[in-house]
Design an enzyme around this catalytic site. Structure first.
Site, PDB file in Angstrom:
ATOM      1  CG  HIS A 134      13.382 -26.609  18.506  1.00 31.26           C
ATOM      2  ND1 HIS A 134      13.218 -26.357  19.728  1.00 31.26           N
ATOM      3  CD2 HIS A 134      14.637 -27.362  18.621  1.00 31.26           C
ATOM      4  CE1 HIS A 134      14.130 -26.926  20.361  1.00 31.26           C
ATOM      5  NE2 HIS A 134      15.113 -27.624  19.733  1.00 31.26           N
ATOM      6  CD  GLU A 135      16.564 -28.548  15.360  1.00 33.21           C
ATOM      7  OE1 GLU A 135      17.702 -28.337  15.519  1.00 33.21           O
ATOM      8  OE2 GLU A 135      15.853 -29.376  15.789  1.00 33.21           O
ATOM      9  CG  HIS A 138      19.148 -25.519  18.629  1.00 36.79           C
ATOM     10  ND1 HIS A 138      19.279 -25.344  19.967  1.00 36.79           N
ATOM     11  CD2 HIS A 138      18.369 -26.443  18.392  1.00 36.79           C
ATOM     12  CE1 HIS A 138      18.533 -26.103  20.694  1.00 36.79           C
ATOM     13  NE2 HIS A 138      18.174 -27.024  19.778  1.00 36.79           N
ATOM     14  CD  GLU A 196      16.440 -29.042  22.792  1.00 35.77           C
ATOM     15  OE1 GLU A 196      15.509 -29.025  22.418  1.00 35.77           O
ATOM     16  OE2 GLU A 196      17.712 -29.594  22.280  1.00 35.77           O
TER      17      GLU A 196
END
Length: 262
Positions: A134-135, A138, A196
């Site tokens: 997930h990070e 980004h 997100e």
């Protein structure tokens, strides 16, 4: 005259756009990665100075190992897809910081930090991979650059962005800190719902690319949903909520499993 300005502005915005890998979404990219990275390096170094870094612990090394594994798989994929320029912007760094915050974040260029408070929820390397994917997403999707570009546009207008980067460093730094979400408590502000959910979608694929079972992502979010009671952890954004994230993760699972089974 107004019509001419509108056409010129539209043309500049089209010129200053980029495409997010895999999702194909177009985003504003009026600020270059070369302009952002000096600010990133300065802020990341400051956070490490002001925090207790515990990367050399066994948990810290798990974070590093998972980070290296996922970033390597993602870079290999991006190079195959022709994103050489994007890959060149990454200078990955993975650290574990001592804090009760249930949180993790990633700055542009791949500067990642996990807080020890999230580690019990991760439980193992696969759980770490859910958060790490997930990070990393980004960073790959350049969400901070997009937010900074939008912030500069809102404050200055697109024609003045390049001037401001050099001549108004105070405003530039303020917008940068807002774009990456750094707070005075060294936490990270929430990304938008759009960012997100996009990071969830990409992160699911990225962990699968690295050989981690993506079917464990909804399981992680089920654990996260049970934490905090009336005061949910920072990483558990109120928009979208865990049920919505789990629903979207399951909807994207078939695509992620294609990468996991390769």
């Amino acid at each position: 005259m107004k019509k001419t300005i509108a056409i010129l502005t539209l043309g500049l915005m089209v010129y200053a756009c980029a495409k997010v890998p895999l999702t194909g979404r177009m985003q504003l990219a009026a600020v270059s990665n070369e302009e952002i990275m000096p600010l990133v390096n300065e802020e990341y170094a400051k956070i490490k100075r002001e925090s207790k870094v515990v990367t050399q612990t066994s948990q810290g090394q798990q974070v590093v190992n998972v980070g290296k594994r996922i970033s390597k798989a993602v870079e290999d994929f991006l190079l195959q897809e022709g994103y050489q320029d994007l890959v060149a912007t990454f200078a990955w760094e993975f650290n574990l910081l001592e804090s009760e915050q249930v949180n993790a974040w990633c700055m542009p260029g791949g500067k990642v930090a996990f807080y020890t408070g999230i580690m019990p929820i991760c439980q193992d390397e696969t759980g770490i991979a859910v958060v790490m994917g997930h990070e990393v997403a980004h960073a790959v999707a350049s969400h901070s650059r997009e937010r900074m570009s939008n912030g500069m546009l809102a404050n200055l207008g697109i024609s003045a962005i390049s001037v401001a980067m050099g001549q108004n460093p105070t405003l530039t730094e303020q917008i940068f800190l807002q774009s990456i979400g750094v707070t005075s408590q060294l936490g990270m502000l929430k990304f938008s719902r759009k960012h997100e959910l996009e990071a969830d979608e990409l992160g699911l694929i990225f962990m699968a690319m690295a050989g981690y079972d993506p079917r464990q992502a909804p399981v992680f979010w089920e654990r996260m949903a049970k934490v905090g009671g009336e005061a949910p952890p920072e990483f558990l954004s109120t928009h979208p909520g865990p049920d919505r994230r789990i629903e979207r993760l399951n909807a994207n699972m078939a695509k992620a499993l294609e990468y996991y089974n390769k």
